[in-house]
Design an enzyme around this catalytic site. Sequence first.
Site, PDB file in Angstrom:
ATOM      1  N   ASP A   1     -18.003 -10.799  -0.176  1.00  0.00           N
ATOM      2  CA  ASP A   1     -19.011 -10.465  -1.178  1.00  0.00           C
ATOM      3  C   ASP A   1     -20.331 -11.132  -0.800  1.00  0.00           C
ATOM      4  O   ASP A   1     -20.400 -11.938   0.123  1.00  0.00           O
ATOM      5  CB  ASP A   1     -18.545 -10.856  -2.575  1.00  0.00           C
TER       6      ASP A   1
ATOM      7  N   GLN B   1     -25.660  -0.533  -9.614  1.00  0.00           N
ATOM      8  CA  GLN B   1     -25.821  -1.299 -10.843  1.00  0.00           C
ATOM      9  C   GLN B   1     -26.342  -0.385 -11.956  1.00  0.00           C
ATOM     10  O   GLN B   1     -26.534   0.798 -11.758  1.00  0.00           O
ATOM     11  CB  GLN B   1     -26.735  -2.497 -10.609  1.00  0.00           C
TER      12      GLN B   1
ATOM     13  N   ASP C   1     -10.520  -5.489  -5.827  1.00  0.00           N
ATOM     14  CA  ASP C   1     -10.180  -6.888  -5.585  1.00  0.00           C
ATOM     15  C   ASP C   1     -10.100  -7.594  -6.923  1.00  0.00           C
ATOM     16  O   ASP C   1     -10.780  -7.199  -7.885  1.00  0.00           O
ATOM     17  CB  ASP C   1     -11.236  -7.580  -4.711  1.00  0.00           C
TER      18      ASP C   1
ATOM     19  N   CYS D   1      11.994  -4.664  -7.498  1.00  0.00           N
ATOM     20  CA  CYS D   1      11.191  -5.287  -6.444  1.00  0.00           C
ATOM     21  C   CYS D   1      12.091  -5.825  -5.335  1.00  0.00           C
ATOM     22  O   CYS D   1      13.156  -6.392  -5.601  1.00  0.00           O
ATOM     23  CB  CYS D   1      10.351  -6.418  -7.037  1.00  0.00           C
TER      24      CYS D   1
ATOM     25  N   CYS E   1      10.704  -7.895  -2.870  1.00  0.00           N
ATOM     26  CA  CYS E   1       9.972  -8.986  -2.222  1.00  0.00           C
ATOM     27  C   CYS E   1      10.902 -10.174  -2.017  1.00  0.00           C
ATOM     28  O   CYS E   1      11.960 -10.270  -2.662  1.00  0.00           O
ATOM     29  CB  CYS E   1       8.754  -9.382  -3.056  1.00  0.00           C
TER      30      CYS E   1
ATOM     31  N   CYS F   1      12.056 -11.937  -5.258  1.00  0.00           N
ATOM     32  CA  CYS F   1      13.042 -11.228  -6.071  1.00  0.00           C
ATOM     33  C   CYS F   1      14.393 -11.120  -5.371  1.00  0.00           C
ATOM     34  O   CYS F   1      15.437 -11.054  -6.028  1.00  0.00           O
ATOM     35  CB  CYS F   1      12.519  -9.843  -6.439  1.00  0.00           C
TER      36      CYS F   1
ATOM     37  N   HIS G   1       5.372 -12.771  -5.385  1.00  0.00           N
ATOM     38  CA  HIS G   1       5.852 -11.579  -6.089  1.00  0.00           C
ATOM     39  C   HIS G   1       4.699 -10.746  -6.628  1.00  0.00           C
ATOM     40  O   HIS G   1       4.700  -9.510  -6.492  1.00  0.00           O
ATOM     41  CB  HIS G   1       6.780 -11.960  -7.244  1.00  0.00           C
TER      42      HIS G   1
END
Length: 375
Positions: A93, A194, A271, A309, A311, A314, A340
């Site tokens: 940014d 903007q 994001d 899940c 992952c 999990c 997770h």
Amino acid sequence: MSGRFSFDLNATDGRARAGAIQMKRGEIRTPAFMPVGTAATVKAMKPEAVRATGADIILGNTYHLMLRPGAERLARLGGLHKFMNWNRPILTDSGGYQVMSLSDLNKLTEEGVEFRSHLDGSKHMLSPERSMEIQRLLGSDIVMAFDECPRADRPRDEIAASMEMSMRWAKRSREGFNSGEEHAARSALFGIQQGSLDKELRQISAEKLIDIGFDGYAVGGLAVGEGQEAMFDVLDYAPEQLPKDRPRYLMGVGKPDDLVGAVERGIDMFDCVLPTRSGRNGQAFTWNGPLNMRNARHAEDTGPLDECCICPTCESYSRAYIHHLIKSGEILGAMLVTEHNLAFYQSLMQSMRDAISGQRFVTFAAEFRREYLRK
């Protein structure tokens, strides 16, 4: 677009879009969620673990990195990618939002923003040109134009004046970006629309940005306290004011249901600190809604955070154990829930990409809301 950056729109379903950004450091599948690596780290995660969740790109923060460890130091150390061991794309940014929100002592002029560091009170000047220089020193793949993000409750004439100044800064950002020829040859520059909640101001902003010309376009000035309904009202028109053949990035968003609603309205990139911050606070996101892992009801639950899940968290750890870690203040608890949450966000993005490609996004979105929001 040149070989340094291209955007291919592979499928649409209503206004929802699925595609891919091609860059020298790799492909970014869209809709894309970028984990936030504010200070050269996605908190509580190793870079290789972030990649394993499915993330194609992460975000770095110009303001924080310019103050510590410093942009020039990072350049001497080989750039942000080498410094943090992340070899895929990074978006940075511009630093403008943090200057306004974190520094109590700042002076805004046409030149830029003079401010004092929130770390040690040292004085700094951040302008469009300096922002471009810092992002070049960091080695950013996607550079954001320097802008001001006004609060939605400011009078319309102040919002209009701020937008016009941001558009002048956008032009200077483009010129500053182009001046770094070597970096510009392998990176991309995004402009930021903007205008707060005002449709006319956003149209003017979009037209000025398009006239300058950017590789992608962000919808800025949202997720700053206006609420989901007001945000969606803006997204009902703002993405359509921007070019269809370029990525559209909604900055700082958001909750899982925010992401689904924004993709419905034509947004490609996101994001947010929410999955990592929530992980450190013991909140886990699941397909059946968020869980507060501090709650006593998890104390003897041998099941995973989310039955759907796969992952590592999990697959290997129970709700009971994670509840114990969170209640005990153990660092591992934050690590496991963060892992997770990031995996859940990437799974959500992949599910949306698949639904768009299969022309079933409307059904997916309705089913998601029914399960996640319980309505």
